[in-house]
Scaffold this motif. Structure first.
Motif, mmCIF file in Angstrom:
data_model
loop_
_atom_site.group_PDB
_atom_site.id
_atom_site.type_symbol
_atom_site.label_atom_id
_atom_site.label_comp_id
_atom_site.label_asym_id
_atom_site.label_seq_id
_atom_site.Cartn_x
_atom_site.Cartn_y
_atom_site.Cartn_z
ATOM 1 N N ARG A 329 38.592 55.612 32.548
ATOM 2 C CA ARG A 329 39.103 54.399 33.197
ATOM 3 C C ARG A 329 38.034 53.324 33.274
ATOM 4 O O ARG A 329 38.315 52.136 33.054
ATOM 5 C CB ARG A 329 39.607 54.734 34.605
ATOM 6 N N ASN A 330 36.812 53.716 33.585
ATOM 7 C CA ASN A 330 35.738 52.732 33.694
ATOM 8 C C ASN A 330 35.413 52.081 32.353
ATOM 9 O O ASN A 330 34.977 50.925 32.319
ATOM 10 C CB ASN A 330 34.486 53.387 34.268
ATOM 11 N N ASP A 333 39.368 48.242 29.890
ATOM 12 C CA ASP A 333 39.492 46.963 30.583
ATOM 13 C C ASP A 333 40.690 46.931 31.512
ATOM 14 O O ASP A 333 40.597 46.450 32.641
ATOM 15 C CB ASP A 333 39.585 45.825 29.565
ATOM 16 N N THR A 334 41.820 47.428 31.032
ATOM 17 C CA THR A 334 43.051 47.455 31.809
ATOM 18 C C THR A 334 43.593 48.872 31.799
ATOM 19 O O THR A 334 43.648 49.507 30.738
ATOM 20 C CB THR A 334 44.096 46.490 31.228
ATOM 21 N N HIS A 362 46.169 50.484 37.842
ATOM 22 C CA HIS A 362 44.902 50.978 38.384
ATOM 23 C C HIS A 362 43.780 49.956 38.242
ATOM 24 O O HIS A 362 42.901 49.877 39.103
ATOM 25 C CB HIS A 362 44.496 52.270 37.675
ATOM 26 N N GLN A 363 43.812 49.168 37.182
ATOM 27 C CA GLN A 363 42.688 48.260 36.937
ATOM 28 C C GLN A 363 43.138 47.133 36.022
ATOM 29 O O GLN A 363 43.862 47.358 35.055
ATOM 30 C CB GLN A 363 41.535 49.047 36.290
ATOM 31 N N ARG A 366 38.334 42.045 34.795
ATOM 32 C CA ARG A 366 37.579 40.932 35.354
ATOM 33 C C ARG A 366 36.520 40.591 34.314
ATOM 34 O O ARG A 366 35.451 41.201 34.260
ATOM 35 C CB ARG A 366 36.947 41.313 36.686
ATOM 36 N N GLY A 372 35.667 46.100 37.228
ATOM 37 C CA GLY A 372 37.028 45.670 37.004
ATOM 38 C C GLY A 372 37.687 45.220 38.287
ATOM 39 O O GLY A 372 37.212 45.502 39.397
ATOM 40 N N ASP A 373 38.783 44.525 38.145
ATOM 41 C CA ASP A 373 39.541 44.038 39.283
ATOM 42 C C ASP A 373 40.667 45.014 39.589
ATOM 43 O O ASP A 373 41.063 45.815 38.743
ATOM 44 C CB ASP A 373 40.106 42.649 38.994
ATOM 45 N N VAL A 374 41.187 44.940 40.778
ATOM 46 C CA VAL A 374 42.274 45.797 41.221
ATOM 47 C C VAL A 374 43.467 44.926 41.542
ATOM 48 O O VAL A 374 43.338 43.915 42.240
ATOM 49 C CB VAL A 374 41.872 46.641 42.454
#
Length: 435
Positions: A329-330, A333-334, A362-363, A366, A372-374
């Motif tokens: 996930r990290n 990007d999305t 989840h993400q 940014r 990343g943004d939530v």
């Protein structure tokens, strides 16, 4: 990297053969002569400003700049999903779709992304270890015109209104002030196209598309089975294919594209599954623990340096080590997760009778940041209607909202009684001890 964002400088347009127009353009304005007089119009963008550069990037079919940061966007194939992601999928980024249990609805989003690329005239790269890419393209949905889509939604809404004529009066008050999801083509901010899942895309449209295929069983037989210390053979071969297409067709800007600039859409199906030679779904401490994460790290570097966008589906529910899921996930990007009700207790629950599953954002990216943004949008559910796949906000049905509120009040009353009873017993015990 300048090709990925708007704001690239460029000279303004001038009228060929008209020196006065050229002088006016050089001065930053347009001057025209009508009947021997001079008339001046509003001053246009000066040379070196971002106006003409943005227009040059907006001329790419199927793209538009983001109103938030000027990043070039493409549609993910589902307008409702584009709305949740901030307007669309940013060029140069990676969208990770966490598959549902039976890989039914995540496969639909995957096909939406590819179908949108064909309709917009983008170049495709379809990679899979399970299905032949030719078969995947044969199952793409047919583009649906706006008037047909509106008629389909009207039919669905009419059937709902017949069953619940006063449904607007029964919706819980906390959902009435929420912004509405885009459900039809009437909005002027719509981006992307709609598709009919009950029909297949015509053959003439598929044959006119430019696309590349990567079928892992064919690549393994045509390539010596040599694995590097960092990546499995399937990941290594796929990275070589992506890098070759990006370089040879000029998506990275190394050699100018012969015709108008285009976008490369990369779709990779069920990455991380055992069919790719990875064992993260088979053991808690797999032998190739870092193979997938290294692949994503290199892939993001290729995406950042090219006019391309990528969608990957991953069977996250099969990954044994949750630390690997967090790293995957990290490195994306999305991140969008799908939770299907099929085979679960929620399938028989009356609370979720109008939906087929939940969708979790989840993400969201940014850009130009290390984190990343939530998304602030929660309680999202999806359902597959007769022809279309829709995303809506989840709320209690009208017939259950009153029941739940009454049961909640009863539970609170019982809890208060138990608490007061317990306090009385404790007080009585304390008095006896003091005595």
């Amino acid at each position: 990297m300048a090709a990925l964002t708007t704001g690239v400088g460029g000279a303004g347009r001038t009228a060929a053969g008209d020196p006065r127009a050229a002088m006016a353009a050089a001065a930053g304005g347009d001057e025209t002569d009508s009947g021997g007089g001079c008339s001046f119009r509003r001053k246009g963008p000066a040379p070196g400003s971002g106006g003409s550069g943005g227009a040059r990037l907006r001329s790419i079919a199927g793209t538009r700049p983001s109103v938030r940061n000027g990043q070039l966007l493409v549609s993910a194939g589902l307008p409702a999903l584009d709305q949740l992601l901030g307007g669309g999928l940013a060029v140069g980024t990676l969208l990770l779709i966490e598959e549902d249990k039976y890989n039914i609805y995540s496969n639909l989003l995957f096909k939406y992304f590819l179908a949108e690329g064909i309709v917009c005239g983008h170049t495709l790269l379809v990679a899979s270890a399970k299905e032949d890419p030719d078969d995947i393209l044969q199952e793409l949905p047919e583009p649906l015109h706006d008037d047909k889509y509106r008629k389909e939604l009207d039919d669905v809404s009419s059937r709902k209104s017949q069953g619940e004529p006063d449904i607007s009066m029964k919706i819980a008050w906390r959902y009435q002030n929420l912004p509405k999801m885009e459900t039809g083509p009437g909005s002027s901010s719509r981006f992307g196209h709609y598709y009919d899942m009950s029909k297949r895309m015509p053959q003439e449209i598929i044959q006119s598309a430019k696309w590349h295929r990567f079928f892992l069983p064919e690549e393994i037989t045509s390539y010596p089975n040599v694995e590097s210390c960092a990546l499995t053979h399937g990941y290594t071969k796929l990275l070589h294919s992506i890098q070759r297409i990006v370089s040879e067709e000029g998506f990275d800007g190394s050699c100018p594209q012969k015709k108008q600039k285009n976008i490369l859409r990369i779709g990779i199906q069920s990455l991380g599954s055992p069919l790719w030679g990875d064992d993260i779904c088979c053991a808690d401490t797999p032998e190739h623990m870092h193979s997938l994460t290294r692949f994503l790290y290199v892939l993001r570097g290729l995406l950042r340096m090219s006019l391309s966008a990528c969608v990957i589906t991953v069977p996250s529910h099969l990954i044994q080590n949750k630390a690997i899921t967090a790293r995957v996930r990290n490195l994306s990007d999305t991140v969008v997760g799908l939770e299907s009700f099929l085979g679960s207790e929620r399938e028989a629950s009356s609370l979720y009778k109008d939906f087929h599953g939940l969708i979790h954002i989840h993400q969201i990216p940014r850009l130009n940041s290390l984190i990343g943004d939530v998304s602030d949008t929660k309680d999202l559910a999806f359902k597959l209607q007769r022809k279309v796949f829709t995303i809506e906000r989840l709320h209690l049905p009208p017939d259950l909202s009153d029941t739940v509120s009454r049961s909640s009040k009863q539970d609170l009353v019982e809890s208060a009684k138990q608490l007061s009873l317990g306090c009385g017993v404790m007080a009585e015990g304390k008095e006896r001890l003091d005595f």
